[in-house]
Write an enzyme that holds these catalytic residues in place. Structure first.
Site, mmCIF file in Angstrom:
data_model
loop_
_atom_site.group_PDB
_atom_site.id
_atom_site.type_symbol
_atom_site.label_atom_id
_atom_site.label_comp_id
_atom_site.label_asym_id
_atom_site.label_seq_id
_atom_site.Cartn_x
_atom_site.Cartn_y
_atom_site.Cartn_z
ATOM 1 N N LYS A 54 0.842 -1.209 0.000
ATOM 2 C CA LYS A 54 0.000 0.000 0.000
ATOM 3 C C LYS A 54 0.875 1.257 0.000
ATOM 4 C CE LYS A 54 -3.817 -2.414 2.214
ATOM 5 N NZ LYS A 54 -4.538 -2.773 3.430
ATOM 6 N N GLN A 98 -4.460 -1.377 9.702
ATOM 7 C CA GLN A 98 -4.379 -2.692 9.062
ATOM 8 C C GLN A 98 -4.977 -3.761 9.985
ATOM 9 O OE1 GLN A 98 -3.219 -3.318 5.868
ATOM 10 N NE2 GLN A 98 -3.980 -5.398 6.214
ATOM 11 N N ASP A 121 -10.840 3.239 4.286
ATOM 12 C CA ASP A 121 -11.146 1.805 4.138
ATOM 13 C C ASP A 121 -12.662 1.575 4.105
ATOM 14 O OD1 ASP A 121 -9.313 -0.140 3.661
ATOM 15 O OD2 ASP A 121 -8.862 -0.591 5.762
#
Ligand code: NDP
Length: 284
Positions: A54, A98, A121
């Site tokens: 990422k 994460q 997200d």
């Protein structure tokens, strides 16, 4: 019939140059360099690779990425303090924690602490609710990437029978919701589904997101169907593979995504797209 293999890496490249890099450059020129903050807790090997990818993708497309690495023993309260700092920092446009987090940290509470307008997200309960209401601010990256695949490959969804295998908050549920929004007739299956094949055999669209190697086999797929493989697994030889028996299903389906090189790169691309959108929002 052999299926057309959908090249997620190629589609991603196109999207990154058309929809990300140009917009990132424009934002930077206006004095709003887009910036993503990533938080990684613990040393889960797969998570470390995902975070590295990422960050690399951000840097390659004109976005800035900062990453906090914490030991697995991090106290939940300290993580919440850090998220609060990032929420208040005007230079940060997107915040990504994460997952999975270590078991002593409540992931729901942590995601809920992220400002919804920085939740790139798309997992904050406000953003999940907005998605359910048909007014999403940020769509969760993996289902959003799958929807982009349908769009770019001209796969019709209106009126299509779609089966989503998996009902997680990250993939299965939002995937189903986006398909419903697109006019598909959607069935959501899980480990509790009695006869999975009965459902998949009548579907023009199958999205497998379970983490179970070889779950979807050729006899379960309607000829000509589009089969999207979200799963990331290791086979008995340690090779990366999805939930779909690619070799068998490839002979029956109309379109199929490979693992690797299918949904994975699209997920990262949609994270970039969401971060750019957050930065544009902040820039007015
Ligand atoms: P979860 O473990 O949270 O959810 C898995 C879902 O699959 C559950 O709903 C479970 O059912 C269902 N399931 C498990 N086994 C079966 C089975 N035999 N038959 C039917 N349903 C089953 O995983 P995630 O949703 O987070 O991720 C799913 C997969 O996608 C993983 O392999 C993950 O690594 C991958 N992934 C890939 C991404 C990418 O970018 N390509 C991004 C995110 C995830 P139940 O609820 O009943 O337990």
């Amino acid at each position: 019939m052999t299926a057309r293999i959908i090249d997620g890496t190629l589609l991603s490249k196109r999207l990154r140059s058309d929809k990300v890099a140009q917009r990132a450059a424009a934002l930077t020129e206006r004095g709003y360099p887009p910036r993503l903050a990533v938080i990684l807790v613990g040393n889960n090997a797969a998570s470390q690779i995902y975070v590295r990818n990422k960050i690399k993708a951000c840097e390659a497309n004109g976005l800035h990425a900062v990453c906090d690495y914490y030991p697995a023993e991090l106290i939940e309260a300290n993580l919440l303090v850090r998220i609060d700092q990032l929420n208040r920092d005007p230079r940060i446009h997107g915040i990504l924690v994460q997952l999975p987090l270590p078991p002593h940290i409540d992931a729901y509470k942590v995601i809920a602490a992220i400002a919804p307008e920085k939740d790139v997200d798309g997992l904050h309960v406000v953003n999940m609710g907005a998605l359910m209401a048909g007014k999403p601010l940020f769509r969760p990256c993996t289902p959003y990437g799958v929807m982009k695949i349908f769009e770019l490959e001209n796969i019709p969804l209106t009126g299509a029978n779609a089966v989503v295998i998996g009902r997680s908050n990250i993939v299965g549920k939002p995937m189903a919701m986006l398909l419903v929004e697109a006019g598909a007739t959607v069935t959501i299956c899980s480990s509790k589904t009695r006869d999975l094949a009965v459902h998949t055999r009548s579907a023009e669209i199958v999205v497998a997101a379970t983490g179970t190697w070889n779950l979807v086999t050729a006899d379960m797929v309607k000829p000509g169907a589009t089969v999207i493989d979200v799963g990331i697994n290791r086979d008995d030889k340690g090779q990366l593979c999805g939930d779909v028996d690619f070799a068998g299903v490839h002979k029956v389906a109309g379109h199929i995504t490979p693992v690797p090189g299918g949904v994975g790169p699209m997920t990262i691309t949609m994270l970039l797209v969401n971060t750019i959108a957050a930065a544009e929002y902040a820039a007015g």
